[in-house]
Design a protein around this motif. Structure first.
Motif, PDB file in Angstrom:
ATOM      1  N   GLY A   2       0.835  -1.184   0.000  1.00 28.14           N
ATOM      2  CA  GLY A   2       0.000   0.000   0.000  1.00 28.14           C
ATOM      3  C   GLY A   2       0.874   1.240   0.000  1.00 28.14           C
ATOM      4  N   ARG A   3       0.242   2.379  -0.040  1.00 34.08           N
ATOM      5  CA  ARG A   3       1.005   3.623  -0.172  1.00 34.08           C
ATOM      6  C   ARG A   3       1.826   3.920   1.072  1.00 34.08           C
ATOM      7  N   GLY A   4       1.433   3.413   2.220  1.00 33.44           N
ATOM      8  CA  GLY A   4       2.213   3.659   3.418  1.00 33.44           C
ATOM      9  C   GLY A   4       1.382   3.517   4.676  1.00 33.44           C
ATOM     10  N   TRP A   5       2.029   3.776   5.803  1.00 37.69           N
ATOM     11  CA  TRP A   5       1.418   3.636   7.115  1.00 37.69           C
ATOM     12  C   TRP A   5       1.426   4.972   7.839  1.00 37.69           C
ATOM     13  N   GLY A  57      -6.441   0.405  11.352  1.00 39.52           N
ATOM     14  CA  GLY A  57      -7.349   1.039  10.413  1.00 39.52           C
ATOM     15  C   GLY A  57      -6.848   0.840   8.994  1.00 39.52           C
ATOM     16  N   VAL A  58      -7.696   0.322   8.128  1.00 42.99           N
ATOM     17  CA  VAL A  58      -7.359   0.195   6.707  1.00 42.99           C
ATOM     18  C   VAL A  58      -8.198   1.231   5.978  1.00 42.99           C
ATOM     19  N   HIS A  59      -7.561   2.313   5.570  1.00 40.94           N
ATOM     20  CA  HIS A  59      -8.333   3.397   4.966  1.00 40.94           C
ATOM     21  C   HIS A  59      -8.593   3.085   3.505  1.00 40.94           C
ATOM     22  N   ASP A  88      -4.631   2.548   1.890  1.00 36.58           N
ATOM     23  CA  ASP A  88      -4.900   1.561   0.830  1.00 36.58           C
ATOM     24  C   ASP A  88      -5.686   2.225  -0.304  1.00 36.58           C
ATOM     25  N   PRO A  89      -5.084   3.189  -1.009  1.00 32.75           N
ATOM     26  CA  PRO A  89      -5.846   3.976  -1.980  1.00 32.75           C
ATOM     27  C   PRO A  89      -6.374   3.175  -3.157  1.00 32.75           C
ATOM     28  N   PHE A 397     -16.883   8.010  -7.754  1.00 31.15           N
ATOM     29  CA  PHE A 397     -15.938   7.026  -7.277  1.00 31.15           C
ATOM     30  C   PHE A 397     -14.620   7.103  -8.054  1.00 31.15           C
ATOM     31  N   GLY A 398     -14.297   8.289  -8.590  1.00 30.66           N
ATOM     32  CA  GLY A 398     -13.057   8.418  -9.332  1.00 30.66           C
ATOM     33  C   GLY A 398     -11.854   8.107  -8.470  1.00 30.66           C
ATOM     34  N   HIS A 399     -10.817   7.578  -9.087  1.00 29.27           N
ATOM     35  CA  HIS A 399      -9.590   7.266  -8.360  1.00 29.27           C
ATOM     36  C   HIS A 399      -8.406   7.863  -9.091  1.00 29.27           C
ATOM     37  N   ARG A 400      -7.240   7.545  -8.618  1.00 27.65           N
ATOM     38  CA  ARG A 400      -6.054   8.245  -9.078  1.00 27.65           C
ATOM     39  C   ARG A 400      -5.752   7.987 -10.550  1.00 27.65           C
TER      40      ARG A 400
END
Length: 467
Positions: A2-5, A57-59, A88-89, A397-400
């Motif tokens: 994931g992108r990070g913690w 937490g899993v965002h 978790d993008p 619901f657009g994403h990166r």
């Protein structure tokens, strides 16, 4: 991965770091009121089982803005999330655990097996019993590891205001600010910089009293009491004290704070105990007035005075409604909305809202910022109808990797019902928990898909397997 913690001091974690501890994975997103309710539900568990329990937490973002790492970091700070959070993008971890609703809770035992998965809010008592059972079982087996968890608190940054939510002008020219992050009210000089005084101790809680002793919990809304009512009511400002689920009255001359509506507990849709005192055991009837201290509220986010109604209207974000508070009578009533989440215009008690969060009044109309439908709604006080002025009730619901085709807002009442049935009992799955270091891959999540579809699908699969 994931992108990070966040909240780990820069450390990257995996499930191996949690071996020997009971783990609760909280799949959440920071604009979801139900997710914020679950954060509050988990606070007591963190305090009671802190030496053997780790909450992660899993965002899992729903909207484009929620995928912004800076916005996530701010939300973690604002809502005082005191456990590690995995960013978790791309929803890879969300998919690995087959989450389908915001929020979803997954319980993992000390040996790394998933033992329960529950969707929605209101599961605190069941999870507490399950955690206690797992702790006893694995302590007896010798597989329980006790001690501090991996949470590393961020370094606090001093500031006059912390996530200010609303400001109003006072009669003397000063400004009063709902300082949500400091759990207090800040009175500023007309320059909007000089702090004159603070009302509230700054400690999260629900306590009436003087300005140094009173406690708030994430106050968001403020409204000045009309001149002609101040002497009668005995207070000058009404505060929407969001995380306490109450309205507070504040007297400006000495800063005294009094609870004027709500019990301090959350109104749960369909629960038999939303009324207390002499009304205990009776059914809550929309549109009927009840004593303001004998009914539970649900995340009041804003409050405004409506002269045509001779009452304060409250944006009750937690159950997607508008309420009316009559301070003179000491009563409240459900004024508009059905408690179904969605966008539907029409008569007041037939309309649907979705997390109403902001209010303004102009010429007999109450304007409502309806957050989850990305819409601006207009409530006509005289005609007693609701209409949509801006927005079509579409989720983005657009994403990166680019904006997605918005899907029409479904009827989430069915989603909530399915989530309740799905999480009504303990589901012993006994499967190895997937890694918290997901492989990079393109998200398979279909944008425009509503979590309720997944909840219903999961329920069908459970029935097919005879669970």
């Amino acid at each position: 991965m994931g992108r990070g913690w966040l909240n780990t001091g820069g450390r990257t974690l995996s499930l191996e770091d949690f071996r020997g501890r009971v783990v609760i994975l909280d799949f959440w997103t920071f604009c979801c009121i139900n997710c914020l309710h679950v954060l509050d539900e988990l606070r007591d568990l963190e305090q009671r089982f802190g030496d053997v329990l780790t909450i992660v937490g899993v965002h899992s973002p729903k909207f484009v803005h929620e995928a912004d790492p800076d916005a996530l970091a701010a939300a973690v700070e604002r809502y005082e999330v005191h456990h590690p959070v995995l960013d978790d993008p791309d929803l890879v971890t969300w998919q690995a655990y087959t989450a389908r609703a915001w929020p979803t809770l997954v319980v993992v035992d000390p040996e790394g097996y998933v033992v329960a998965q529950l969707a929605g809010e209101g599961h605190a008592a069941s999870i507490e019993a399950l955690v206690a059972e797992l702790v006893a079982e694995h302590r007896a087996k010798g597989t329980l590891r006790e001690g501090d968890g991996p949470y590393v608190p961020p370094t606090p940054q001093p500031s006059t205001l912390r996530f200010p939510a609303k400001a109003i002008a006072l009669p003397d020219g000063n400004l009063l600010v709902a300082d949500a992050g400091h759990h207090s009210l800040a009175e500023l000089a007309p320059d909007a910089e000089t702090l004159v005084r603070r009302i509230g101790s700054g400690r999260r809680g629900l306590l009436d009293g003087g300005p140094d002793d009173a406690r708030f919990a994430e106050p968001n809304g403020l409204c000045l009491v009309p001149d002609e009512l101040r002497a009668t009511l005995g207070y000058d400002v009404v505060v929407a004290d969001t995380a306490n689920h109450v309205l507070r009255g504040v007297r400006l001359d000495d800063g005294t704070v009094t609870t004027v509506a709500g019990t301090g507990e959350q109104f749960m849709v369909g629960a038999p105990d939303n009324l207390v005192g002499e009304l205990a055991g009776e059914a809550f009837v929309p549109g009927s007035k009840v004593p303001s201290r004998d009914v539970k509220l649900s995340s009041p986010w804003d409050v405004t005075w409506v002269p045509e109604l001779a009452a304060f209207v409250v944006a009750m974000a937690g159950n997607h409604t508008l309420w009316a508070f009559d301070g003179k009578e000491g009563s409240v009533e459900l004024f508009a909305g059905t408690m179904n989440e969605g966008l539907q215009d029409g008569p007041l008690l037939d309309a649907w809202f979705a997390q109403p969060s902001g209010l303004a009044v102009e010429r007999g109309a109450v304007w409502v910022a309806d957050a989850e439908t990305s819409a601006l709604r207009r409530v006509d006080a005289a005609a007693r109808t609701v209409s949509t002025a801006v927005g079509q009730g579409l989720f983005d619901f657009g994403h990166r990797d680019g904006p997605a085709r918005p899907g029409a807002l479904p009827a989430p009442a069915g989603c909530r019902d399915a989530a309740r049935r799905l999480g009504a009992g303990r589901r012993h799955l006994r499967r190895r928990a997937p890694p918290l270091r997901p492989r990079r891959r393109s998200p398979r999540w279909r944008r425009g898909h509503h979590p309720g579809d997944g909840a219903r699908g999961a329920e069908r699969r459970l029935r097919a397997r005879g669970r």
